[in-house]
Design a protein around this motif. Structure first.
Motif, PDB file in Angstrom:
ATOM      1  N   ASP A   1       3.574 -14.032   4.304  1.00 23.74           N
ATOM      2  CA  ASP A   1       2.170 -13.829   3.965  1.00 23.74           C
ATOM      3  C   ASP A   1       1.662 -12.568   4.650  1.00 23.74           C
ATOM      4  OD1 ASP A   1       2.133 -16.138   2.459  1.00 23.74           O
ATOM      5  OD2 ASP A   1       1.383 -17.397   4.097  1.00 23.74           O
ATOM      6  N   GLY A   2       0.581 -12.039   4.108  1.00 17.78           N
ATOM      7  CA  GLY A   2       0.024 -10.825   4.690  1.00 17.78           C
ATOM      8  C   GLY A   2       0.548  -9.591   3.986  1.00 17.78           C
ATOM      9  N   PHE A   3       1.049  -8.634   4.730  1.00 13.59           N
ATOM     10  CA  PHE A   3       1.415  -7.341   4.176  1.00 13.59           C
ATOM     11  C   PHE A   3       2.471  -7.450   3.086  1.00 13.59           C
ATOM     12  CE2 PHE A   3       3.784  -3.421   3.869  1.00 13.59           C
ATOM     13  CZ  PHE A   3       2.797  -2.456   3.873  1.00 13.59           C
ATOM     14  N   GLU A   4       3.563  -8.198   3.319  1.00 10.49           N
ATOM     15  CA  GLU A   4       4.644  -8.269   2.334  1.00 10.49           C
ATOM     16  C   GLU A   4       4.160  -8.858   1.017  1.00 10.49           C
ATOM     17  OE1 GLU A   4       8.161 -10.146   3.795  1.00 10.49           O
ATOM     18  OE2 GLU A   4       8.346  -8.814   5.525  1.00 10.49           O
ATOM     19  N   LEU A   5       3.434  -9.956   1.076  1.00  7.27           N
ATOM     20  CA  LEU A   5       2.943 -10.575  -0.155  1.00  7.27           C
ATOM     21  C   LEU A   5       1.922  -9.683  -0.841  1.00  7.27           C
ATOM     22  CD1 LEU A   5       2.926 -12.936  -2.096  1.00  7.27           C
ATOM     23  CD2 LEU A   5       1.251 -14.085  -0.615  1.00  7.27           C
ATOM     24  N   ASP A   6       1.036  -9.084  -0.077  1.00  8.21           N
ATOM     25  CA  ASP A   6       0.029  -8.191  -0.669  1.00  8.21           C
ATOM     26  C   ASP A   6       0.690  -7.000  -1.359  1.00  8.21           C
ATOM     27  OD1 ASP A   6      -1.932  -9.840   0.294  1.00  8.21           O
ATOM     28  OD2 ASP A   6      -2.444  -8.583   2.022  1.00  8.21           O
ATOM     29  N   LEU A   7       1.721  -6.428  -0.728  1.00 13.09           N
ATOM     30  CA  LEU A   7       2.423  -5.298  -1.342  1.00 13.09           C
ATOM     31  C   LEU A   7       3.161  -5.733  -2.598  1.00 13.09           C
ATOM     32  CD1 LEU A   7       3.258  -2.340  -1.228  1.00 13.09           C
ATOM     33  CD2 LEU A   7       5.166  -3.000   0.256  1.00 13.09           C
ATOM     34  N   LEU A   8       3.779  -6.897  -2.562  1.00 14.76           N
ATOM     35  CA  LEU A   8       4.483  -7.416  -3.733  1.00 14.76           C
ATOM     36  C   LEU A   8       3.516  -7.600  -4.904  1.00 14.76           C
ATOM     37  CD1 LEU A   8       7.044  -8.595  -5.038  1.00 14.76           C
ATOM     38  CD2 LEU A   8       6.444 -10.809  -4.019  1.00 14.76           C
ATOM     39  N   LEU A   9       2.343  -8.147  -4.633  1.00  7.31           N
ATOM     40  CA  LEU A   9       1.347  -8.332  -5.691  1.00  7.31           C
ATOM     41  C   LEU A   9       0.831  -6.993  -6.214  1.00  7.31           C
ATOM     42  CD1 LEU A   9      -0.684 -11.340  -4.222  1.00  7.31           C
ATOM     43  CD2 LEU A   9       1.032 -11.403  -6.042  1.00  7.31           C
ATOM     44  N   ALA A  10       0.729  -6.001  -5.331  1.00  6.43           N
ATOM     45  CA  ALA A  10       0.304  -4.665  -5.775  1.00  6.43           C
ATOM     46  C   ALA A  10       1.355  -4.045  -6.684  1.00  6.43           C
ATOM     47  CB  ALA A  10       0.049  -3.772  -4.551  1.00  6.43           C
ATOM     48  N   TRP A  11       2.637  -4.226  -6.356  1.00  5.92           N
ATOM     49  CA  TRP A  11       3.717  -3.741  -7.220  1.00  5.92           C
ATOM     50  C   TRP A  11       3.636  -4.408  -8.585  1.00  5.92           C
ATOM     51  CZ3 TRP A  11       8.649  -3.877  -3.616  1.00  5.92           C
ATOM     52  CH2 TRP A  11       8.553  -2.837  -2.688  1.00  5.92           C
TER      53      TRP A  11
ATOM     54  N   PRO B   1       5.024   6.490  -2.315  1.00  8.47           N
ATOM     55  CA  PRO B   1       3.945   5.500  -2.222  1.00  8.47           C
ATOM     56  C   PRO B   1       2.761   6.004  -1.411  1.00  8.47           C
ATOM     57  CG  PRO B   1       5.586   4.998  -0.575  1.00  8.47           C
ATOM     58  CD  PRO B   1       6.073   6.248  -1.312  1.00  8.47           C
ATOM     59  N   LEU B   2       2.716   7.294  -1.089  1.00  8.05           N
ATOM     60  CA  LEU B   2       1.636   7.822  -0.257  1.00  8.05           C
ATOM     61  C   LEU B   2       0.261   7.573  -0.871  1.00  8.05           C
ATOM     62  CD1 LEU B   2       3.223  11.191   0.935  1.00  8.05           C
ATOM     63  CD2 LEU B   2       2.382   9.378   2.437  1.00  8.05           C
ATOM     64  N   GLY B   3       0.192   7.459  -2.197  1.00  8.18           N
ATOM     65  CA  GLY B   3      -1.093   7.238  -2.836  1.00  8.18           C
ATOM     66  C   GLY B   3      -1.515   5.785  -2.900  1.00  8.18           C
ATOM     67  N   MET B   4      -0.618   4.854  -2.521  1.00 10.77           N
ATOM     68  CA  MET B   4      -0.989   3.436  -2.509  1.00 10.77           C
ATOM     69  C   MET B   4      -1.924   3.171  -1.333  1.00 10.77           C
ATOM     70  SD  MET B   4       2.421   1.291  -3.533  1.00 10.77           S
ATOM     71  CE  MET B   4       1.421  -0.204  -3.707  1.00 10.77           C
ATOM     72  N   ARG B   5      -3.024   2.497  -1.601  1.00  7.68           N
ATOM     73  CA  ARG B   5      -4.021   2.282  -0.558  1.00  7.68           C
ATOM     74  C   ARG B   5      -3.443   1.570   0.653  1.00  7.68           C
ATOM     75  NH1 ARG B   5      -7.820   5.127   0.939  1.00  7.68           N
ATOM     76  NH2 ARG B   5      -8.275   5.461  -1.263  1.00  7.68           N
ATOM     77  N   MET B   6      -2.528   0.614   0.437  1.00  3.00           N
ATOM     78  CA  MET B   6      -1.942  -0.126   1.559  1.00  3.00           C
ATOM     79  C   MET B   6      -1.128   0.782   2.466  1.00  3.00           C
ATOM     80  SD  MET B   6      -0.690  -3.720  -0.094  1.00  3.00           S
ATOM     81  CE  MET B   6      -0.113  -4.265   1.518  1.00  3.00           C
ATOM     82  N   VAL B   7      -0.585   1.863   1.915  1.00  4.74           N
ATOM     83  CA  VAL B   7       0.183   2.824   2.704  1.00  4.74           C
ATOM     84  C   VAL B   7      -0.747   3.914   3.248  1.00  4.74           C
ATOM     85  CG1 VAL B   7       2.024   4.555   2.626  1.00  4.74           C
ATOM     86  CG2 VAL B   7       2.292   2.373   1.416  1.00  4.74           C
ATOM     87  N   PHE B   8      -1.574   4.448   2.390  1.00  2.00           N
ATOM     88  CA  PHE B   8      -2.469   5.553   2.759  1.00  2.00           C
ATOM     89  C   PHE B   8      -3.329   5.195   3.968  1.00  2.00           C
ATOM     90  CE2 PHE B   8      -6.484   7.896   2.219  1.00  2.00           C
ATOM     91  CZ  PHE B   8      -6.007   9.194   2.190  1.00  2.00           C
ATOM     92  N   ASP B   9      -3.858   3.987   3.994  1.00  2.00           N
ATOM     93  CA  ASP B   9      -4.748   3.573   5.083  1.00  2.00           C
ATOM     94  C   ASP B   9      -4.016   3.374   6.402  1.00  2.00           C
ATOM     95  OD1 ASP B   9      -6.924   3.671   3.430  1.00  2.00           O
ATOM     96  OD2 ASP B   9      -6.964   1.520   3.010  1.00  2.00           O
ATOM     97  N   ARG B  10      -2.667   3.336   6.363  1.00  2.00           N
ATOM     98  CA  ARG B  10      -1.894   3.119   7.583  1.00  2.00           C
ATOM     99  C   ARG B  10      -1.155   4.366   8.057  1.00  2.00           C
ATOM    100  NH1 ARG B  10      -2.034  -1.665   4.799  1.00  2.00           N
ATOM    101  NH2 ARG B  10      -2.300  -3.567   6.037  1.00  2.00           N
ATOM    102  N   LEU B  11      -1.363   5.506   7.390  1.00  2.00           N
ATOM    103  CA  LEU B  11      -0.675   6.725   7.789  1.00  2.00           C
ATOM    104  C   LEU B  11      -1.094   7.161   9.194  1.00  2.00           C
ATOM    105  CD1 LEU B  11      -0.863   8.844   4.505  1.00  2.00           C
ATOM    106  CD2 LEU B  11       1.135   7.681   5.449  1.00  2.00           C
ATOM    107  N   LEU B  12      -0.133   7.653   9.949  1.00  2.00           N
ATOM    108  CA  LEU B  12      -0.379   8.184  11.290  1.00  2.00           C
ATOM    109  C   LEU B  12       0.150   9.610  11.372  1.00  2.00           C
ATOM    110  CD1 LEU B  12       0.666   5.115  13.474  1.00  2.00           C
ATOM    111  CD2 LEU B  12      -1.650   5.863  12.911  1.00  2.00           C
ATOM    112  N   PRO B  13      -0.736  10.582  11.610  1.00  2.00           N
ATOM    113  CA  PRO B  13      -2.191  10.453  11.694  1.00  2.00           C
ATOM    114  C   PRO B  13      -2.810  10.312  10.309  1.00  2.00           C
ATOM    115  CG  PRO B  13      -1.589  12.747  11.859  1.00  2.00           C
ATOM    116  CD  PRO B  13      -0.292  11.971  11.819  1.00  2.00           C
ATOM    117  N   ARG B  14      -4.091  10.004  10.278  1.00  2.00           N
ATOM    118  CA  ARG B  14      -4.781   9.916   9.002  1.00  2.00           C
ATOM    119  C   ARG B  14      -4.745  11.277   8.322  1.00  2.00           C
ATOM    120  NH1 ARG B  14      -8.257   5.678   8.066  1.00  2.00           N
ATOM    121  NH2 ARG B  14      -8.349   6.621   5.995  1.00  2.00           N
ATOM    122  N   PRO B  15      -4.660  11.320   6.995  1.00  2.00           N
ATOM    123  CA  PRO B  15      -4.584  12.596   6.276  1.00  2.00           C
ATOM    124  C   PRO B  15      -5.729  13.533   6.631  1.00  2.00           C
ATOM    125  CG  PRO B  15      -4.068  10.799   4.810  1.00  2.00           C
ATOM    126  CD  PRO B  15      -4.526  10.168   6.092  1.00  2.00           C
TER     127      PRO B  15
END
Length: 275
Positions: free
Chosen positions: A75-85, A199-213
Motif C-alpha cells: 500500500d502507499g507508493f507502490e499501489l498508487d504508482l501501479l494505479l497511475a500506470w 517518468p520525470l513528468g509523472m507527478r509522483m516522481v516530479f514531486d520527489r525529485l532532489l533537488p526540486r526542478p
C-alpha cells in the motif's frame, strides 16, 4: 575519453555495464546514421550501471527475479504508482479497460491484482511477466524513498562523467538518476540530457525529485543546453503532455513508435531520436 554516457532503466539488475553497452551502442550508432550525424567511436560511449544495487544482499548468484505476486505490492507508493500506470495505459490503449473508480479501488484488497490483470492486456506489457512488473514497481519505490540507495545510484552516474562528456542519455528510471546526478555536479560539462521513456513528468516522481526542478542540472547558468525527451506512444511511464520544463532549459519531446517492448532504449535510439 567519454563523450556520451548512457544510464539504463528498471529491470537490469542481472546485467552489467559492458553487457548494456553491447546493447546500446549499436542502436545508438544506427540512430546517429539515421539522423545524418557522425557516429561516436565506441571508446567514447560508456554505460553507468546501478542495477546491482537492487539485488538482495547475499544472493549475487541468484537467477531471475524474486517470485513476486500481486500480494507483494505494498500500500502507499507502490499501489498508487501501479494505479497511475493503469490509468495512463487505459488512456492510450483501447485493449486496457478504464480504471474507473480508482480512488475507491485503492482501498480494495484486490486493487493490485485488478490493476495488474488490466495492464497485462496492454501492448506495452505484452512481454513483461507479472513478477518483473512488481519488481519494477519496487525499484522505482526504493530509488525514490531509500536515501542510501539513491545516493549510491547517482554516484555510479557521476563516476562515468568526465571532462569530455557532453551528452547523458537516460532511459526510464535512469533518466531520473541522471537528472539528479547532474544536479549534484556543479560545473559539469554536459550540454544535453536526453531522456527516453522518462517518468520525470509523472507527478509522483516530479514531486520527489532532489533537488526540486529549477535551473539546468548542476549549472549556475539557466540554460546551457537542451533536454530532448523521446517517449514511446504506448509508454505508460512517459507522459510528454505533462512533462514540466526544467527551469529555462530548452525542452522538446518526440513520440516514437518503437515496437511492443516496454519503452525500449535500443528501439528509440535506433530511430535517431534525440541523437
Amino acid at each position: 575519453m567519454t563523450r556520451v554516457v548512457g544510464v539504463h532503466g528498471v529491470g537490469k539488475q542481472l546485467m552489467g555495464s559492458e553487457m548494456l553497452r553491447s546493447d546500446w551502442f549499436p542502436a545508438f550508432s544506427d540512430g546517429l546514421r539515421h539522423a545524418g550525424q557522425q557516429v561516436v567511436p565506441r571508446s567514447n560511449f560508456t554505460m553507468a550501471f546501478y542495477g546491482d544495487l537492487f539485488r538482495p544482499p547475499g544472493r549475487t548468484l541468484a537467477v531471475g527475479d524474486p517470485m513476486f505476486t500481486a500480494s507483494d505490492v505494498t500500500d502507499g507508493f507502490e499501489l498508487d504508482l501501479l494505479l497511475a500506470w493503469w490509468q495512463h495505459a487505459a488512456d492510450i490503449d483501447p485493449a486496457v479497460p478504464p480504471a474507473t473508480g480508482s480512488t475507491t479501488l485503492a482501498r480494495s484488497p484486490r486493487a493490485a491484482q485488478t490493476a495488474l490483470r488490466a495492464l497485462q492486456r496492454s501492448r506495452f506489457f505484452a512481454d513483461v511477466s507479472l513478477r518483473a512488473l512488481v519488481f519494477d514497481l519496487k525499484q522505482v519505490r526504493r530509488y525514490l524513498l531509500d536515501p542510501d540507495l539513491r545516493t549510491a545510484a547517482r554516484r555510479r552516474v557521476q563516476e562515468r562523467i568526465g571532462p569530455d562528456t557532453r551528452v547523458v542519455v537516460g532511459h526510464s528510471l535512469g533518466s531520473v538518476v541522471a537528472y539528479e546526478a547532474l544536479c549534484a555536479m556543479p560545473g559539469h560539462p554536459v550540454k544535453a540530457l536526453v531522456t527516453l521513456g522518462s517518468p520525470l513528468g509523472m507527478r509522483m516522481v516530479f514531486d520527489r525529485l532532489l533537488p526540486r526542478p529549477g535551473d539546468w542540472p548542476g549549472s549556475s547558468r539557466p540554460c546551457p543546453g537542451d533536454w530532448p525527451s523521446s517517449p514511446g506512444p504506448s509508454d505508460r511511464a512517459a507522459r510528454p503532455s505533462t512533462t514540466p520544463p526544467v527551469g529555462s532549459m530548452r525542452s522538446s519531446a518526440l513520440v516514437t513508435a518503437v515496437g511492443r517492448m516496454p519503452s525500449p532504449a535500443t528501439g528509440t535510439t535506433r530511430c535517431g531520436c534525440g541523437t
